[in-house]
Motif scaffolding. Structure first.
Motif, PDB file in Angstrom:
ATOM      1  N   UNK A 145       2.655 -93.993  29.313  1.00 59.15           N
ATOM      2  CA  UNK A 145       3.442 -92.827  29.706  1.00 59.15           C
ATOM      3  C   UNK A 145       4.932 -93.098  29.574  1.00 59.15           C
ATOM      4  N   UNK A 146       5.377 -94.232  30.086  1.00 62.79           N
ATOM      5  CA  UNK A 146       6.793 -94.581  30.041  1.00 62.79           C
ATOM      6  C   UNK A 146       7.270 -94.712  28.595  1.00 62.79           C
ATOM      7  N   UNK A 147       6.480 -95.374  27.761  1.00 61.93           N
ATOM      8  CA  UNK A 147       6.842 -95.553  26.353  1.00 61.93           C
ATOM      9  C   UNK A 147       6.950 -94.213  25.641  1.00 61.93           C
ATOM     10  N   UNK A 148       5.988 -93.330  25.879  1.00 64.34           N
ATOM     11  CA  UNK A 148       6.007 -92.014  25.231  1.00 64.34           C
ATOM     12  C   UNK A 148       7.255 -91.237  25.626  1.00 64.34           C
ATOM     13  N   UNK A 149       7.609 -91.289  26.900  1.00 64.60           N
ATOM     14  CA  UNK A 149       8.788 -90.565  27.377  1.00 64.60           C
ATOM     15  C   UNK A 149      10.072 -91.196  26.847  1.00 64.60           C
ATOM     16  N   UNK A 150      10.110 -92.518  26.774  1.00 63.83           N
ATOM     17  CA  UNK A 150      11.293 -93.204  26.237  1.00 63.83           C
ATOM     18  C   UNK A 150      11.487 -92.882  24.761  1.00 63.83           C
ATOM     19  N   UNK A 151      10.407 -92.919  23.998  1.00 64.73           N
ATOM     20  CA  UNK A 151      10.507 -92.620  22.570  1.00 64.73           C
ATOM     21  C   UNK A 151      10.985 -91.198  22.342  1.00 64.73           C
ATOM     22  N   UNK A 156      15.007 -87.372  20.796  1.00 60.17           N
ATOM     23  CA  UNK A 156      15.638 -86.080  21.095  1.00 60.17           C
ATOM     24  C   UNK A 156      17.147 -86.214  21.244  1.00 60.17           C
ATOM     25  N   UNK A 157      17.602 -87.349  21.766  1.00 60.49           N
ATOM     26  CA  UNK A 157      19.041 -87.559  21.940  1.00 60.49           C
ATOM     27  C   UNK A 157      19.793 -87.539  20.617  1.00 60.49           C
ATOM     28  N   UNK A 158      19.120 -87.852  19.527  1.00 60.12           N
ATOM     29  CA  UNK A 158      19.788 -87.824  18.224  1.00 60.12           C
ATOM     30  C   UNK A 158      20.168 -86.402  17.822  1.00 60.12           C
ATOM     31  N   UNK A 159      19.563 -85.418  18.471  1.00 60.42           N
ATOM     32  CA  UNK A 159      19.896 -84.018  18.200  1.00 60.42           C
ATOM     33  C   UNK A 159      21.135 -83.574  18.967  1.00 60.42           C
ATOM     34  N   UNK A 160      21.660 -84.473  19.816  1.00 59.51           N
ATOM     35  CA  UNK A 160      22.856 -84.210  20.627  1.00 59.51           C
ATOM     36  C   UNK A 160      22.637 -82.945  21.477  1.00 59.51           C
ATOM     37  N   UNK A 161      21.594 -82.991  22.275  1.00 50.05           N
ATOM     38  CA  UNK A 161      21.273 -81.865  23.144  1.00 50.05           C
ATOM     39  C   UNK A 161      21.485 -82.239  24.606  1.00 50.05           C
ATOM     40  N   UNK A 162      21.516 -81.243  25.452  1.00 47.55           N
ATOM     41  CA  UNK A 162      21.628 -81.471  26.896  1.00 47.55           C
ATOM     42  C   UNK A 162      20.260 -81.847  27.446  1.00 47.55           C
ATOM     43  N   UNK A 163      20.214 -82.801  28.360  1.00 49.52           N
ATOM     44  CA  UNK A 163      18.946 -83.202  28.962  1.00 49.52           C
ATOM     45  C   UNK A 163      18.216 -82.034  29.594  1.00 49.52           C
ATOM     46  N   UNK A 164      18.965 -81.127  30.206  1.00 49.95           N
ATOM     47  CA  UNK A 164      18.324 -79.993  30.863  1.00 49.95           C
ATOM     48  C   UNK A 164      17.631 -79.093  29.846  1.00 49.95           C
ATOM     49  N   UNK A 193       8.859 -90.745  16.273  1.00 47.39           N
ATOM     50  CA  UNK A 193       8.953 -91.960  15.441  1.00 47.39           C
ATOM     51  C   UNK A 193      10.395 -92.460  15.398  1.00 47.39           C
ATOM     52  N   UNK A 194      11.333 -91.543  15.307  1.00 46.28           N
ATOM     53  CA  UNK A 194      12.753 -91.927  15.318  1.00 46.28           C
ATOM     54  C   UNK A 194      13.103 -92.598  16.641  1.00 46.28           C
ATOM     55  N   UNK A 195      12.593 -92.042  17.739  1.00 47.39           N
ATOM     56  CA  UNK A 195      12.846 -92.635  19.052  1.00 47.39           C
ATOM     57  C   UNK A 195      12.285 -94.034  19.180  1.00 47.39           C
ATOM     58  N   UNK A 196      11.100 -94.252  18.619  1.00 48.29           N
ATOM     59  CA  UNK A 196      10.495 -95.589  18.662  1.00 48.29           C
ATOM     60  C   UNK A 196      11.316 -96.581  17.852  1.00 48.29           C
ATOM     61  N   UNK A 197      11.798 -96.161  16.699  1.00 45.45           N
ATOM     62  CA  UNK A 197      12.636 -97.040  15.873  1.00 45.45           C
ATOM     63  C   UNK A 197      13.922 -97.391  16.628  1.00 45.45           C
ATOM     64  N   UNK A 198      14.521 -96.388  17.259  1.00 46.62           N
ATOM     65  CA  UNK A 198      15.750 -96.614  18.033  1.00 46.62           C
ATOM     66  C   UNK A 198      15.495 -97.612  19.149  1.00 46.62           C
ATOM     67  N   UNK A 199      14.396 -97.415  19.867  1.00 40.03           N
ATOM     68  CA  UNK A 199      14.107 -98.282  21.017  1.00 40.03           C
ATOM     69  C   UNK A 199      13.947 -99.736  20.598  1.00 40.03           C
ATOM     70  N   UNK A 200      13.289 -99.951  19.472  1.00 43.65           N
ATOM     71  CA  UNK A 200      13.098-101.317  18.986  1.00 43.65           C
ATOM     72  C   UNK A 200      14.389-101.907  18.430  1.00 43.65           C
TER      73      UNK A 200
END
Length: 278
Positions: A145-151, A156-164, A193-200
């Motif tokens: 669960x934590x990994x899925x949410x982190x990825x 999503x952050x690469x889209x430069x969006x607001x967390x809300x 997939x982009x999030x997973x690459x970023x995290x690693x």
């Protein structure tokens, strides 16, 4: 919060610092500024300390401006045990002792105690993840669960969006927006997939800068002090709990037991050149 915004200060870190200072003062570890009653809940004292930290005014203002980790070390003694932070970043108000997945998220965040890198608490309190029952107090089965949410969060952050904006906007909608903006077809899997690459990639960078598994931990209070009241009264995240969750997380991430991404993982993600051993 308004004062913090005006000064360009993070309100969560500032609140953490002020709470730390109030407790340290109440325990006789530090002295309050002259004319200020530095006790928990004193709004006037809190406002005074925001100005002091921002302007590095007075001995205490200068000390707290360094952050709770350095301030606690400077004070010494039991102050270190009072400081609530992960990897030097002050933890926000989402206490993890009653929601162990949130604890794992804090332990493994790339920049320290931050809830914006993954927010499992909402699922844990609801008692469900992907249609399956979820025990908020259990240390087992939280890694996926934590990994899925982190990825997803990192992608999503690469889209430069607001967390809300993440509430009520699906991954499919974000993919459609990205497709419209770039003219190139994107699907939800690309974000993950982009999030997973970023995290690693970030993990490799942090390892190269001296981070190791010993820093993937929670602060003393979450580990040694049980919750004094509430529905999860008496619960804490023990050393054993941390070790179990950490190893489950590493294995699920495709990292070794020391938290180092395996070559097979990096190669699968197309970032083998970033290996921490290189």
């Amino acid at each position: 919060v308004k004062l913090c915004d005006l000064y360009g200060m993070d309100s969560m870190s500032t609140g953490n610092l002020i709470g730390f200072a109030m407790e340290a003062c109440e325990k006789g570890l530090i002295k309050a500024p002259k004319g200020i009653e530095l006790t928990f809940g004193n709004v006037i004292a809190a406002e005074h300390m925001i100005h002091a930290i921002a302007g590095q005014k007075g001995k205490l203002g200068k000390l707290l401006s360094k952050g709770v980790k350095q301030a606690a070390r400077k004070i010494g003694g039991t102050a270190v045990k009072l400081a609530v932070h992960t990897k030097g970043l002050e933890s926000p108000a989402w206490g993890p002792r009653g929601v162990s997945g949130m604890g794992l998220a804090y332990m493994t965040t790339d920049r320290g105690g931050c809830h914006q890198r993954g927010f499992p608490v909402s699922y844990e309190l609801a008692g469900e993840w992907e249609g399956k029952p979820l025990d908020p107090l259990s240390s087992e089965g939280k890694a996926q669960m934590v990994i899925a949410l982190q990825n997803y969060s990192a992608g999503r952050d690469t889209l430069v969006n607001c967390d809300f904006g993440s509430y009520g906007i699906s991954a499919e909608t974000y993919a459609e927006l990205l497709s419209a903006a770039t003219g190139k077809k994107a699907d939800p899997d690309l974000i993950i997939k982009t999030g997973e690459r970023i995290w690693n990639l970030v993990r490799c960078f942090n390892l190269a800068q001296g981070l190791d598994a010993k820093k993937d931990i929670l602060p003393h209070r979450f580990v040694k002090e049980c919750l004094p009241d509430g529905p999860s009264k008496g619960h804490r995240i023990s050393e054993k709990d941390m070790d179990y969750m950490r190893q489950e997380y590493y294995q699920s991430r495709g990292w070794d037991k020391n938290g180092v991404p395996l070559d097979t993982t990096l190669n699968r993600l197309g970032i083998g050149y970033a290996g921490p051993h290189q």
